[in-house]
Design a protein around this motif. Structure first.
Motif, PDB file in Angstrom:
ATOM      1  N   ASP B   5     -11.491 -40.912 -45.350  1.00  0.00           N
ATOM      2  CA  ASP B   5     -10.977 -40.726 -44.017  1.00  0.00           C
ATOM      3  C   ASP B   5     -12.033 -40.054 -43.138  1.00  0.00           C
ATOM      4  O   ASP B   5     -12.513 -38.970 -43.448  1.00  0.00           O
ATOM      5  CB  ASP B   5      -9.712 -39.866 -44.102  1.00  0.00           C
ATOM      6  N   GLY B   6     -12.407 -40.720 -42.071  1.00  0.00           N
ATOM      7  CA  GLY B   6     -13.478 -40.219 -41.218  1.00  0.00           C
ATOM      8  C   GLY B   6     -13.177 -38.851 -40.644  1.00  0.00           C
ATOM      9  O   GLY B   6     -14.055 -37.988 -40.564  1.00  0.00           O
ATOM     10  N   GLU B   7     -11.924 -38.658 -40.266  1.00  0.00           N
ATOM     11  CA  GLU B   7     -11.547 -37.394 -39.657  1.00  0.00           C
ATOM     12  C   GLU B   7     -11.693 -36.247 -40.677  1.00  0.00           C
ATOM     13  O   GLU B   7     -12.148 -35.160 -40.348  1.00  0.00           O
ATOM     14  CB  GLU B   7     -10.095 -37.477 -39.204  1.00  0.00           C
ATOM     15  N   PHE B   8     -11.313 -36.558 -41.924  1.00  0.00           N
ATOM     16  CA  PHE B   8     -11.396 -35.556 -42.988  1.00  0.00           C
ATOM     17  C   PHE B   8     -12.853 -35.158 -43.228  1.00  0.00           C
ATOM     18  O   PHE B   8     -13.187 -33.977 -43.336  1.00  0.00           O
ATOM     19  CB  PHE B   8     -10.766 -36.117 -44.258  1.00  0.00           C
ATOM     20  N   ILE B   9     -13.722 -36.174 -43.279  1.00  0.00           N
ATOM     21  CA  ILE B   9     -15.149 -35.892 -43.486  1.00  0.00           C
ATOM     22  C   ILE B   9     -15.699 -35.063 -42.326  1.00  0.00           C
ATOM     23  O   ILE B   9     -16.442 -34.110 -42.524  1.00  0.00           O
ATOM     24  CB  ILE B   9     -15.945 -37.219 -43.639  1.00  0.00           C
ATOM     25  N   SER B  10     -15.311 -35.421 -41.114  1.00  0.00           N
ATOM     26  CA  SER B  10     -15.881 -34.662 -39.991  1.00  0.00           C
ATOM     27  C   SER B  10     -15.325 -33.247 -39.934  1.00  0.00           C
ATOM     28  O   SER B  10     -15.996 -32.329 -39.469  1.00  0.00           O
ATOM     29  CB  SER B  10     -15.708 -35.399 -38.659  1.00  0.00           C
ATOM     30  N   GLU B  11     -14.139 -33.042 -40.482  1.00  0.00           N
ATOM     31  CA  GLU B  11     -13.613 -31.678 -40.595  1.00  0.00           C
ATOM     32  C   GLU B  11     -14.497 -30.854 -41.554  1.00  0.00           C
ATOM     33  O   GLU B  11     -14.879 -29.726 -41.251  1.00  0.00           O
ATOM     34  CB  GLU B  11     -12.157 -31.725 -41.091  1.00  0.00           C
ATOM     35  N   LEU B  12     -14.841 -31.477 -42.700  1.00  0.00           N
ATOM     36  CA  LEU B  12     -15.741 -30.792 -43.643  1.00  0.00           C
ATOM     37  C   LEU B  12     -17.081 -30.496 -42.981  1.00  0.00           C
ATOM     38  O   LEU B  12     -17.656 -29.417 -43.145  1.00  0.00           O
ATOM     39  CB  LEU B  12     -15.965 -31.648 -44.895  1.00  0.00           C
ATOM     40  N   GLU B  13     -17.554 -31.463 -42.204  1.00  0.00           N
ATOM     41  CA  GLU B  13     -18.856 -31.269 -41.547  1.00  0.00           C
ATOM     42  C   GLU B  13     -18.812 -30.132 -40.529  1.00  0.00           C
ATOM     43  O   GLU B  13     -19.793 -29.405 -40.358  1.00  0.00           O
ATOM     44  CB  GLU B  13     -19.321 -32.586 -40.891  1.00  0.00           C
ATOM     45  N   SER B  14     -17.666 -29.991 -39.885  1.00  0.00           N
ATOM     46  CA  SER B  14     -17.622 -28.910 -38.898  1.00  0.00           C
ATOM     47  C   SER B  14     -17.496 -27.550 -39.608  1.00  0.00           C
ATOM     48  O   SER B  14     -18.038 -26.549 -39.138  1.00  0.00           O
ATOM     49  CB  SER B  14     -16.520 -29.137 -37.863  1.00  0.00           C
ATOM     50  N   ILE B  15     -16.844 -27.521 -40.773  1.00  0.00           N
ATOM     51  CA  ILE B  15     -16.852 -26.270 -41.562  1.00  0.00           C
ATOM     52  C   ILE B  15     -18.294 -25.951 -41.978  1.00  0.00           C
ATOM     53  O   ILE B  15     -18.744 -24.807 -41.895  1.00  0.00           O
ATOM     54  CB  ILE B  15     -15.953 -26.379 -42.812  1.00  0.00           C
ATOM     55  N   GLU B 212     -27.882 -39.607 -58.466  1.00  0.00           N
ATOM     56  CA  GLU B 212     -28.733 -39.112 -57.379  1.00  0.00           C
ATOM     57  C   GLU B 212     -28.066 -39.421 -56.048  1.00  0.00           C
ATOM     58  O   GLU B 212     -27.633 -40.548 -55.809  1.00  0.00           O
ATOM     59  CB  GLU B 212     -30.121 -39.768 -57.431  1.00  0.00           C
ATOM     60  N   ILE B 213     -27.997 -38.400 -55.198  1.00  0.00           N
ATOM     61  CA  ILE B 213     -27.326 -38.591 -53.914  1.00  0.00           C
ATOM     62  C   ILE B 213     -28.083 -37.886 -52.795  1.00  0.00           C
ATOM     63  O   ILE B 213     -28.986 -37.095 -53.043  1.00  0.00           O
ATOM     64  CB  ILE B 213     -25.874 -38.022 -53.937  1.00  0.00           C
ATOM     65  N   ASP B 214     -27.647 -38.164 -51.580  1.00  0.00           N
ATOM     66  CA  ASP B 214     -28.077 -37.395 -50.420  1.00  0.00           C
ATOM     67  C   ASP B 214     -27.190 -36.145 -50.385  1.00  0.00           C
ATOM     68  O   ASP B 214     -25.980 -36.243 -50.173  1.00  0.00           O
ATOM     69  CB  ASP B 214     -27.881 -38.254 -49.158  1.00  0.00           C
ATOM     70  N   GLY B 215     -27.783 -35.010 -50.611  1.00  0.00           N
ATOM     71  CA  GLY B 215     -27.023 -33.764 -50.728  1.00  0.00           C
ATOM     72  C   GLY B 215     -26.483 -33.240 -49.413  1.00  0.00           C
ATOM     73  O   GLY B 215     -25.893 -32.161 -49.381  1.00  0.00           O
ATOM     74  N   HIS B 216     -26.682 -33.964 -48.335  1.00  0.00           N
ATOM     75  CA  HIS B 216     -26.071 -33.573 -47.060  1.00  0.00           C
ATOM     76  C   HIS B 216     -24.984 -34.551 -46.637  1.00  0.00           C
ATOM     77  O   HIS B 216     -24.433 -34.440 -45.550  1.00  0.00           O
ATOM     78  CB  HIS B 216     -27.149 -33.466 -45.964  1.00  0.00           C
ATOM     79  N   ASN B 217     -24.705 -35.508 -47.489  1.00  0.00           N
ATOM     80  CA  ASN B 217     -23.696 -36.510 -47.167  1.00  0.00           C
ATOM     81  C   ASN B 217     -22.404 -36.196 -47.922  1.00  0.00           C
ATOM     82  O   ASN B 217     -22.331 -36.329 -49.145  1.00  0.00           O
ATOM     83  CB  ASN B 217     -24.236 -37.897 -47.565  1.00  0.00           C
ATOM     84  N   MET B 218     -21.388 -35.745 -47.172  1.00  0.00           N
ATOM     85  CA  MET B 218     -20.137 -35.290 -47.788  1.00  0.00           C
ATOM     86  C   MET B 218     -19.525 -36.357 -48.684  1.00  0.00           C
ATOM     87  O   MET B 218     -19.040 -36.064 -49.776  1.00  0.00           O
ATOM     88  CB  MET B 218     -19.118 -34.904 -46.702  1.00  0.00           C
ATOM     89  N   LYS B 219     -19.525 -37.584 -48.167  1.00  0.00           N
ATOM     90  CA  LYS B 219     -18.908 -38.666 -48.920  1.00  0.00           C
ATOM     91  C   LYS B 219     -19.588 -38.848 -50.273  1.00  0.00           C
ATOM     92  O   LYS B 219     -18.935 -38.980 -51.309  1.00  0.00           O
ATOM     93  CB  LYS B 219     -19.032 -39.968 -48.116  1.00  0.00           C
TER      94      LYS B 219
END
Lengths: 314, 279
Positions: B5-15, B212-219
């Motif tokens: 859910d995009g909104e959920f991810i952007s909530e994590l990003e704003s935290i 291996e992942i992008d450690g700044h990508n919440m998803k």
């Protein structure tokens, strides 16, 4: 003196197995020396609660920290030289600082390791451990006391370092001699001089007291099994009543039991004193008795030190 | 699904943005600390404390909780900020970092700070401690999981590899290691100071499942952690490619800000970039 000579390690193994039966929170770790330290006894009885960490003492201590932080009472064993110096940072950061419930029971301490030589003869472990805040330090005098110490410390929640030897040692206590952590045992009463021993050197002190008695000197002998917390009361009382103190330890005289006693007396009750122990040198290969003679750990060394103290008393 | 859910991810990003701002502010107010390695780890911490971990800030000692060990203890400001945002500490307490009498020591202390599972700071200890917790969970037949965040500088430490062997030997599938691969350590680039590559191959060779992942990508953090949960019989290493100082332009990839507080002007600019008014 005719003492029975017995293995401290054997009693460690026995105590661990009993604890394992009594309590499910007891876990044991070793670093590829379990048949020597006798944690192997626990491993065969409770294989699911025994973790061999391989030759990786640092890893063993931090693994112990994680187990203790999860509510386990952890016994971690290896040779004293590897169980202290090799993993000092781990003990400092992950055992002493967070005050975790870890008991490091290290065997093969001191020069009585014998043939293995200086690489394995740690003579500075008491120094390393006693300087750590939150750490208690115990040197059981014989096999009986080793058993009692292990059973006792299992009931505490704090870090403890226990030093035992490789060689069989004279059994100077009975199975029912009371043991209280931090409370020194008076093995023999006397008013002329005090001999304070720990580990194998307590039996040497008792022998020295017999020898001194032949010359009309009445020595008090104290078994100072707990180096930290130090029983200052018993030490100061003995100094006050006898006027002179000799310490004897199978450890460097630099910062072991003798220096703990010296610091206590300098601050509380100043009397002539002499420390018998290993001088500021490394050991070497040899037979136990040869090494004890060469490095000044005999009954005669204690007697000589007592005479020196008595001379200075006057 | 919630995690996509995009909104959920952007909530994590704003935290995460708030946690970054707290961390920089704390270091600025303390006058010392490690901004670079704090900022590179923020997204992992936020994903953990705000989505992935089973925990209860009101009961830090809850026996069933998942455990998080910050092995790279110098990332403490980010950890404290995440703990405060999650409710373990009052946000106002963050300004006490590194000050006399504070619960917030320069490096994490499990006896002082609620939510801190292990005292760390001397590098290379955390994974082994996490292994101990994982062994305890197995012994007690508990389902909680252990997450350890290591720095790439800690890959220099021999004990890290001793712990890697132990986790694999005892089949600890309840432990997950995040490797904050920001590629810089105090003295310079990791590959210049002590070559680490091929890191993924090393962890694989030690018997770990490696992602291996992008450690700044919440998803990606969420997906990788969920993948780790499904791996049985062996531990999982998630190599998180990150940027040291992430979120503040002049701290990004900067060696200078490994262990140095920003000055007044730098602090103001950092807050502007993070979209937060200076405190």
């Amino acid at each position: 003196m005719t003492w029975k000579w017995e293995s401290q390690r054997k009693q460690y193994g026995r105590a661990l197995v009993e604890l394992g039966k009594e309590r499910s929170d007891i876990v044991v770790l070793d670093a590829d020396l379990s048949s020597s330290t006798r944690t192997a006894d626990f491993a065969s009885a409770f294989p699911e609660r025994f973790f061999n960490c391989g030759i990786a003492e640092q890893n063993m201590i931090d693994t112990a920290a994680g187990l203790a932080a999860s509510g386990k009472t952890v016994f971690a064993s290896t040779f004293a030289v590897f169980g202290t110096g090799r993993c000092y940072d781990q003990i400092r950061q992950s055992v002493a600082y967070p005050k975790l419930n870890i008991k490091i029971v290290a065997s093969h301490a001191g020069i009585t390791v014998g043939g293995d030589g200086a690489s394995h003869q740690i003579i500075e472990d008491l120094a390393l451990m006693r300087v750590l805040p939150n750490m208690s330090v115990i040197v059981p005098v014989d096999s009986n006391e080793t058993y009692r110490v292990v059973k006792t410390i299992a009931n505490t929640k704090d870090p403890v370092y226990v030093r035992i030897g490789r060689a069989d040692v004279p059994t100077v206590t009975d199975e029912d001699t009371p043991y209280e952590m931090g409370k020194a045992t008076i093995m023999r009463d006397g008013d002329d001089v005090t001999l304070i021993g720990c580990g194998i050197m307590t039996s040497k002190s008792l022998e020295a007291a017999d020898e001194l008695a032949k010359h009309g000197i009445d020595a008090r002998v104290i078994n100072l099994h707990t180096i930290k917390p130090l029983d200052e009361k018993t030490i100061v009382k003995a100094a006050r009543e006898t006027g002179g103190v000799v310490t004897a330890e199978e450890h460097s005289v630099m910062m072991g039991m003798g220096s703990a006693v010296a610091m206590c007396l300098v601050e509380n009750f100043h009397v002539p004193m002499k420390r018998v122990g290993i001088p500021d040198v490394f050991g070497e290969s040899g037979a136990c008795t040869e090494l004890m003679e060469r490095y000044g750990l005999t009954m005669e060394n204690i007697v000589e030190a007592a005479h020196d103290v008595l001379k200075r008393k006057k | 699904m919630e995690i996509y859910d995009g909104e959920f991810i952007s909530e994590l990003e704003s935290i995460a943005r708030r946690v970054r701002a707290h961390a920089v502010t704390m270091i600025y107010q303390a006058g010392s600390g490690h901004p670079g390695g704090s900022l590179s780890a923020v997204d992992i911490l936020v994903a953990m404390y705000f989505h992935l971990m089973k925990h209860d800030p009101k009961r830090p000692d809850w026996p069933e909780r998942d455990r998080f060990v910050l092995s790279k203890g110098h990332g403490a400001p980010a950890l404290y900020a995440a703990l405060a945002e999650a409710g373990y500490l009052p946000v106002a307490e963050l300004e006490s970092l590194r000050k006399m009498g504070s619960r917030l020591q320069g490096h994490p202390c499990m006896r002082k700070t609620p939510g801190v599972e292990m005292s760390t700071g001397s590098l290379g200890h955390g994974l082994a401690a996490g292994n101990g917790m994982a062994l305890a969970a197995k012994l007690d037949r508990k389902l909680y999981r252990i997450f350890v965040l290591c720095g790439d500088g800690e890959m220099d430490v021999g004990e890290t590899w001793e712990a890697a062997m132990l986790a694999s030997h005892y089949k600890l599938d309840n432990i997950t290691m995040f490797l904050d691969r920001n590629k810089l350590q105090l003295d310079g680039p990791t590959e210049k100071i002590m070559s680490l590559e091929p890191l993924a191959d090393k962890w694989k060779a030690f018997g770990w499942h490696v992602i291996e992942i992008d450690g700044h990508n919440m998803k990606e953090i969420i997906q990788a952690t969920n993948e780790a949960r499904s791996i049985k019989g062996r531990p999982t290493a998630i190599i998180c490619h990150t940027i040291k100082g992430k979120g503040v332009s002049f701290m990004e990839g900067s060696l200078h800000f490994h262990g140095k507080a920003p000055n007044d002007d730098e602090y103001k600019q950092a807050m502007r970039e993070l979209g937060v008014a200076p405190e």
